[in-house]
Scaffold this motif. Structure first.
Motif, short mmCIF file in Angstrom:
data_model
loop_
_atom_site.label_atom_id
_atom_site.label_comp_id
_atom_site.label_asym_id
_atom_site.label_seq_id
_atom_site.Cartn_x
_atom_site.Cartn_y
_atom_site.Cartn_z
N ALA A 1 -4.62 6.35 -2.05
CA ALA A 1 -4.06 5.01 -1.49
C ALA A 1 -4.00 4.20 -2.84
CB ALA A 1 -4.61 4.22 -0.39
N TYR B 1 -2.42 9.58 6.59
CA TYR B 1 -2.58 8.42 7.61
C TYR B 1 -3.72 7.50 6.90
CZ TYR B 1 -4.05 5.48 11.35
OH TYR B 1 -4.42 4.73 12.37
N VAL C 1 0.86 -1.20 0.01
CA VAL C 1 -0.02 0.11 -0.06
C VAL C 1 0.83 1.30 -0.01
CG1 VAL C 1 -1.81 1.20 1.23
CG2 VAL C 1 -1.86 -1.00 1.18
N GLN C 2 0.24 2.21 -0.97
CA GLN C 2 1.26 3.39 -0.88
C GLN C 2 0.28 4.59 -0.91
OE1 GLN C 2 3.84 3.88 -4.33
NE2 GLN C 2 4.88 5.47 -3.61
N LEU D 1 -2.71 -2.38 10.14
CA LEU D 1 -1.42 -1.78 9.95
C LEU D 1 -1.66 -0.22 9.93
CD1 LEU D 1 0.26 -4.41 7.56
CD2 LEU D 1 0.23 -4.29 10.08
N ASP D 2 -0.72 0.66 10.14
CA ASP D 2 -0.59 1.99 9.77
C ASP D 2 0.29 2.26 8.67
OD1 ASP D 2 -0.66 2.95 13.50
OD2 ASP D 2 -2.29 2.20 11.96
N TYR D 3 -0.18 3.23 7.68
CA TYR D 3 0.72 3.60 6.49
C TYR D 3 0.68 5.02 6.65
CZ TYR D 3 0.91 -1.16 4.59
OH TYR D 3 1.25 -2.56 4.40
N TRP D 4 1.86 5.70 6.05
CA TRP D 4 2.03 6.89 6.16
C TRP D 4 2.48 7.57 4.62
CZ3 TRP D 4 1.10 10.05 10.25
CH2 TRP D 4 0.72 9.42 11.71
N GLU E 1 -5.21 3.45 8.18
CA GLU E 1 -5.32 2.04 8.86
C GLU E 1 -5.84 1.27 7.85
OE1 GLU E 1 -6.95 1.27 13.38
OE2 GLU E 1 -8.66 1.63 11.84
N VAL E 2 -5.07 0.27 7.62
CA VAL E 2 -5.05 -0.65 6.64
C VAL E 2 -4.99 -2.02 7.15
CG1 VAL E 2 -4.14 -1.59 4.58
CG2 VAL E 2 -4.14 0.86 4.92
#
Length: 121
Positions: A24, A96, A2-3, A108-111, A98-99
């Motif tokens: 995303a 941010y 994920v980006q 999981l947290d993505y930034w 939450e995935v």
């Protein structure tokens, strides 16, 4: 897998407006909460706004009445409309999310990479 890619930052005069976007991309994931944090030099990271998967929103007291968070689930995109900007809003803004990955049993947290917002005359 994920980006998150932010856009929309820039230089604006006090009282001006900007709209930040964060999209995303990837596959085999579901997004729950999405939000925006900001980080200014010498200060701690702070939550600006968040929108939950069910649509409920929360905005920091410092931006209530000026900033509005929204999301477009069809585009996997979250927005931050910023009005009546003040010099104190100057910071790097981070997206941010939450995935949940289909192959993972946990959230999981993505930034994002961050986008600079500068408010100055």
């Amino acid at each position: 897998q994920v980006q998150l890619v932010e856009s929309g930052g820039g230089l604006v005069q006090p009282g001006g407006s900007l709209r930040l976007s964060c999209a995303a991309s990837g596959s085999s994931f579901s997004i729950y909460d999405m939000g925006w944090y900001r980080l200014a030099p010498g200060k701690e990271r702070e939550l600006v706004a968040i929108v939950r998967g069910g649509g409920a929103t929360k905005h920091a007291d410092a931006v209530k009445g000026r900033f509005t968070i929204s999301r477009d689930d069809a585009k996997n995109t979250v927005y931050l409309q910023m009005n009546s900007l003040k010099p104190e809003d100057t910071a790097v803004y981070y997206c941010y999310a939450e995935v949940s990955l289909y192959s993972s049993s946990t959230l999981l947290d993505y930034w994002g990479q961050g986008t600079q917002v500068t408010v100055s005359s």
